[in-house]
Design a protein around this motif. Structure first.
Motif, PDB file in Angstrom:
ATOM      1  N   LEU A   1     -56.316  29.357 107.449  1.00  0.00           N
ATOM      2  CA  LEU A   1     -57.471  30.730 106.593  1.00  0.00           C
ATOM      3  C   LEU A   1     -57.103  30.437 105.112  1.00  0.00           C
ATOM      4  O   LEU A   1     -56.132  30.148 104.790  1.00  0.00           O
ATOM      5  CB  LEU A   1     -57.048  31.710 106.919  1.00  0.00           C
ATOM      6  N   VAL A   2     -58.230  30.040 104.500  1.00  0.00           N
ATOM      7  CA  VAL A   2     -57.911  30.159 102.768  1.00  0.00           C
ATOM      8  C   VAL A   2     -59.237  29.964 101.932  1.00  0.00           C
ATOM      9  O   VAL A   2     -60.224  29.673 101.534  1.00  0.00           O
ATOM     10  CB  VAL A   2     -58.975  28.066 103.055  1.00  0.00           C
ATOM     11  N   PRO A   3     -59.034  31.845 101.235  1.00  0.00           N
ATOM     12  CA  PRO A   3     -59.625  32.539 100.046  1.00  0.00           C
ATOM     13  C   PRO A   3     -59.237  31.652  99.377  1.00  0.00           C
ATOM     14  O   PRO A   3     -57.874  31.245  99.170  1.00  0.00           O
ATOM     15  CB  PRO A   3     -58.560  33.705 100.582  1.00  0.00           C
ATOM     16  N   GLY A   4     -59.602  31.594  98.337  1.00  0.00           N
ATOM     17  CA  GLY A   4     -59.184  31.836  96.742  1.00  0.00           C
ATOM     18  C   GLY A   4     -58.167  32.574  96.872  1.00  0.00           C
ATOM     19  O   GLY A   4     -57.963  33.982  96.798  1.00  0.00           O
ATOM     20  N   SER A   5     -57.104  32.642  95.561  1.00  0.00           N
ATOM     21  CA  SER A   5     -56.054  33.803  95.402  1.00  0.00           C
ATOM     22  C   SER A   5     -56.505  34.716  94.336  1.00  0.00           C
ATOM     23  O   SER A   5     -55.358  35.652  94.173  1.00  0.00           O
ATOM     24  CB  SER A   5     -54.735  32.905  94.353  1.00  0.00           C
ATOM     25  N   ARG A   6     -57.359  34.346  93.440  1.00  0.00           N
ATOM     26  CA  ARG A   6     -57.566  35.616  92.989  1.00  0.00           C
ATOM     27  C   ARG A   6     -59.251  35.227  92.157  1.00  0.00           C
ATOM     28  O   ARG A   6     -59.495  34.334  92.566  1.00  0.00           O
ATOM     29  CB  ARG A   6     -57.304  35.214  91.127  1.00  0.00           C
ATOM     30  N   GLY A   7     -59.526  36.292  91.936  1.00  0.00           N
ATOM     31  CA  GLY A   7     -61.138  36.233  91.662  1.00  0.00           C
ATOM     32  C   GLY A   7     -61.510  37.261  91.563  1.00  0.00           C
ATOM     33  O   GLY A   7     -61.715  38.538  92.223  1.00  0.00           O
ATOM     34  N   LEU A   8     -63.318  37.251  90.763  1.00  0.00           N
ATOM     35  CA  LEU A   8     -64.056  38.568  90.379  1.00  0.00           C
ATOM     36  C   LEU A   8     -65.348  38.268  90.556  1.00  0.00           C
ATOM     37  O   LEU A   8     -65.528  37.504  90.494  1.00  0.00           O
ATOM     38  CB  LEU A   8     -63.649  38.758  89.216  1.00  0.00           C
TER      39      LEU A   8
ATOM     40  N   VAL B   1     -53.734  29.874 103.394  1.00  0.00           N
ATOM     41  CA  VAL B   1     -53.265  29.133 101.962  1.00  0.00           C
ATOM     42  C   VAL B   1     -53.784  29.461 101.567  1.00  0.00           C
ATOM     43  O   VAL B   1     -55.030  29.569 100.552  1.00  0.00           O
ATOM     44  CB  VAL B   1     -53.793  27.643 102.499  1.00  0.00           C
ATOM     45  N   LEU B   2     -53.179  30.118  99.979  1.00  0.00           N
ATOM     46  CA  LEU B   2     -54.363  30.493  98.967  1.00  0.00           C
ATOM     47  C   LEU B   2     -54.071  29.706  97.808  1.00  0.00           C
ATOM     48  O   LEU B   2     -52.871  28.539  97.227  1.00  0.00           O
ATOM     49  CB  LEU B   2     -53.306  31.570  98.143  1.00  0.00           C
ATOM     50  N   VAL B   3     -55.318  29.715  97.239  1.00  0.00           N
ATOM     51  CA  VAL B   3     -55.594  28.168  96.125  1.00  0.00           C
ATOM     52  C   VAL B   3     -56.163  29.060  94.884  1.00  0.00           C
ATOM     53  O   VAL B   3     -56.688  30.047  94.575  1.00  0.00           O
ATOM     54  CB  VAL B   3     -56.915  27.891  96.613  1.00  0.00           C
ATOM     55  N   ARG B   4     -55.698  28.603  93.999  1.00  0.00           N
ATOM     56  CA  ARG B   4     -55.574  28.768  92.366  1.00  0.00           C
ATOM     57  C   ARG B   4     -56.821  28.191  91.582  1.00  0.00           C
ATOM     58  O   ARG B   4     -57.036  26.660  91.940  1.00  0.00           O
ATOM     59  CB  ARG B   4     -54.968  29.115  91.710  1.00  0.00           C
ATOM     60  N   ALA B   5     -58.045  28.447  91.261  1.00  0.00           N
ATOM     61  CA  ALA B   5     -58.747  27.264  90.692  1.00  0.00           C
ATOM     62  C   ALA B   5     -58.216  26.881  89.974  1.00  0.00           C
ATOM     63  O   ALA B   5     -57.261  27.055  88.561  1.00  0.00           O
ATOM     64  CB  ALA B   5     -59.969  28.718  89.692  1.00  0.00           C
ATOM     65  N   GLY B   6     -59.151  25.987  88.940  1.00  0.00           N
ATOM     66  CA  GLY B   6     -58.803  25.009  88.121  1.00  0.00           C
ATOM     67  C   GLY B   6     -57.533  24.029  89.154  1.00  0.00           C
ATOM     68  O   GLY B   6     -57.499  22.265  87.896  1.00  0.00           O
TER      69      GLY B   6
ATOM     70  N   ARG C   1     -50.309  26.003  95.521  1.00  0.00           N
ATOM     71  CA  ARG C   1     -50.196  26.084  96.410  1.00  0.00           C
ATOM     72  C   ARG C   1     -49.422  27.151  96.926  1.00  0.00           C
ATOM     73  O   ARG C   1     -48.141  26.550  97.238  1.00  0.00           O
ATOM     74  CB  ARG C   1     -50.995  25.384  97.025  1.00  0.00           C
ATOM     75  N   VAL C   2     -49.893  27.804  97.791  1.00  0.00           N
ATOM     76  CA  VAL C   2     -49.403  29.060  98.757  1.00  0.00           C
ATOM     77  C   VAL C   2     -49.336  29.536 100.406  1.00  0.00           C
ATOM     78  O   VAL C   2     -50.913  29.473 100.611  1.00  0.00           O
ATOM     79  CB  VAL C   2     -48.619  30.380  97.910  1.00  0.00           C
ATOM     80  N   ALA C   3     -48.386  28.947 101.091  1.00  0.00           N
ATOM     81  CA  ALA C   3     -48.717  28.932 102.380  1.00  0.00           C
ATOM     82  C   ALA C   3     -48.272  30.464 102.841  1.00  0.00           C
ATOM     83  O   ALA C   3     -46.883  30.059 102.777  1.00  0.00           O
ATOM     84  CB  ALA C   3     -48.879  27.879 103.811  1.00  0.00           C
ATOM     85  N   VAL C   4     -48.369  31.047 103.609  1.00  0.00           N
ATOM     86  CA  VAL C   4     -47.748  32.053 104.085  1.00  0.00           C
ATOM     87  C   VAL C   4     -48.370  32.205 105.935  1.00  0.00           C
ATOM     88  O   VAL C   4     -49.278  32.298 106.269  1.00  0.00           O
ATOM     89  CB  VAL C   4     -48.291  34.011 103.742  1.00  0.00           C
ATOM     90  N   VAL C   5     -46.991  32.789 106.606  1.00  0.00           N
ATOM     91  CA  VAL C   5     -47.074  32.388 107.911  1.00  0.00           C
ATOM     92  C   VAL C   5     -46.245  33.380 108.407  1.00  0.00           C
ATOM     93  O   VAL C   5     -45.117  33.899 108.183  1.00  0.00           O
ATOM     94  CB  VAL C   5     -45.996  31.002 108.167  1.00  0.00           C
ATOM     95  N   PRO C   6     -47.711  33.828 109.113  1.00  0.00           N
ATOM     96  CA  PRO C   6     -47.061  35.484 109.927  1.00  0.00           C
ATOM     97  C   PRO C   6     -46.073  34.834 111.012  1.00  0.00           C
ATOM     98  O   PRO C   6     -46.465  33.646 112.005  1.00  0.00           O
ATOM     99  CB  PRO C   6     -48.325  35.576 110.692  1.00  0.00           C
ATOM    100  N   HIS C   7     -45.098  35.676 111.647  1.00  0.00           N
ATOM    101  CA  HIS C   7     -44.474  34.978 112.574  1.00  0.00           C
ATOM    102  C   HIS C   7     -43.329  36.325 112.586  1.00  0.00           C
ATOM    103  O   HIS C   7     -44.089  37.631 112.413  1.00  0.00           O
ATOM    104  CB  HIS C   7     -42.510  34.626 112.434  1.00  0.00           C
ATOM    105  N   ASP C   8     -43.743  36.813 114.630  1.00  0.00           N
ATOM    106  CA  ASP C   8     -43.175  38.132 114.677  1.00  0.00           C
ATOM    107  C   ASP C   8     -41.631  38.731 114.014  1.00  0.00           C
ATOM    108  O   ASP C   8     -40.844  37.223 113.601  1.00  0.00           O
ATOM    109  CB  ASP C   8     -42.346  37.997 116.268  1.00  0.00           C
TER     110      ASP C   8
END
Length: 311
Positions: free
Chosen positions: A113-120, A144-149, A304-311
């Motif tokens: 899943l790749v949303p943006g990191s910030r945005g209005l 994975v969070l992506v920043r503009a620019g 960029r930052v990837a956040v991986v869920p785990h038990d």
């Protein structure tokens, strides 16, 4: 059918960066979701959610206008992707409802899943900080969070800084590992990301001196910093040995450092192409949360930052 790479889109700069890259660029400067889909040989799905609350005086014309704006938010990145590479397997989906709920539902069937990191957004608020954080805290799949620019060139080493073992000259993939409870999901994701890029992988573990109150009689000899660091490094090497065997082509750099994990990862991620961190999915009385390490990475790391869920 292969699980897609899903990008949330609302027309904001961040969502366009996540989906396709801003401004439109050649193939090597696509946005994160498009590049990840190509790397994984998976389809890309653009998802737009709009949350319409009609007032009594609103009628069909107002609703139709809202649907038109929602459709335009999808069409812009879709057109850019198709122009950049007509052979890209691309899908789109428009749903009505809260943005966080829509992304979380979609993520159940996603590879990434790749949303943006910030945005209005003036009409949906699709990728505002609270939405992105809500998705990170609850998504069952890596985010994975992506920043503009950002551009694809930001992932690569400057000319002349590659070497024979780094096939494509990508900057390091960095991941944080907690040796008190090493997590296979996070380690596997980090190794796979390094493989997909042909990049070096940097494993980082941060340790802190134990309190003298908590030491037993046989522990006093371990208080010294150099001895403690050497012991942690040996443990890290042992934990990663099986993964080196599974990914023999990956160059791995192991780092142990004294201090808080948040600070250690922020330093290590400077100049990296991607930082991979874990998020525990264990239920808490206070509800889902990102955890202090992931929270610090999302708000302060420049890559960029990837956040991986785990038990």
């Amino acid at each position: 059918m292969l699980a897609p790479v899903i990008a949330g889109v609302d027309g904001s700069t961040e969502s366009l960066a996540a989906a396709v890259g801003v401004p439109p660029t050649p193939l090597r400067q696509w946005g994160r979701a498009a590049r990840e889909a190509v790397r994984r040989d998976r389809p890309q799905r653009l998802l737009h959610a709009w949350n319409w609350h009609p007032r009594q005086e609103d009628g069909e014309i107002a609703t139709a206008a809202q649907r038109h704006l929602a459709r335009r938010a999808l069409r812009q990145p879709e057109d850019r992707i198709r122009r950049s590479c007509p052979d890209t397997r691309i899908e789109d989906e428009q749903v009505e409802g809260p943005a966080t709920a829509a992304l979380l539902k979609a993520s159940e069937q996603a590879d990434l899943l790749v949303p943006g990191s910030r945005g209005l957004s003036s009409f949906t608020g699709f990728l505002v900080g609270s939405v992105a954080l809500g998705v990170v805290a609850r998504a069952p799949r890596p985010v994975v969070l992506v920043r503009a620019g950002e551009e694809a060139a930001d992932e690569r080493l400057p000319d002349g800084q590659g070497n024979a073992s780094i096939r494509t000259g990508y900057r390091d993939v960095v991941f944080g590992i907690d040796l008190a409870d090493p997590c296979d999901e996070v380690i596997r994701f980090a190794f796979e990301e390094a493989r997909l890029r042909g990049a070096r992988l940097k494993a980082v573990h941060a340790w802190q001196q134990p309190s003298l109150i908590g030491l037993g009689p046989g522990d006093l000899g371990l208080v010294g910093g150099p001895e403690r660091a050497e012991e942690w490094l040996g443990f890290l090497t042992a934990v990663l040995e099986i993964w080196r065997e599974k990914y023999p082509g990956i160059e791995v750099a192991e780092t142990v450092t004294e201090g808080r994990p948040q600070s250690a990862l922020l330093r290590a991620a400077s100049g990296a192409s991607l930082l991979v961190v874990g998020r525990r999915t264990t239920d808490r009385p206070t509800g889902p949360r990102t955890g202090p390490v992931a929270h610090a990475a999302i708000h302060h790391v420049g890559c960029r930052v990837a956040v991986v869920p785990h038990d």
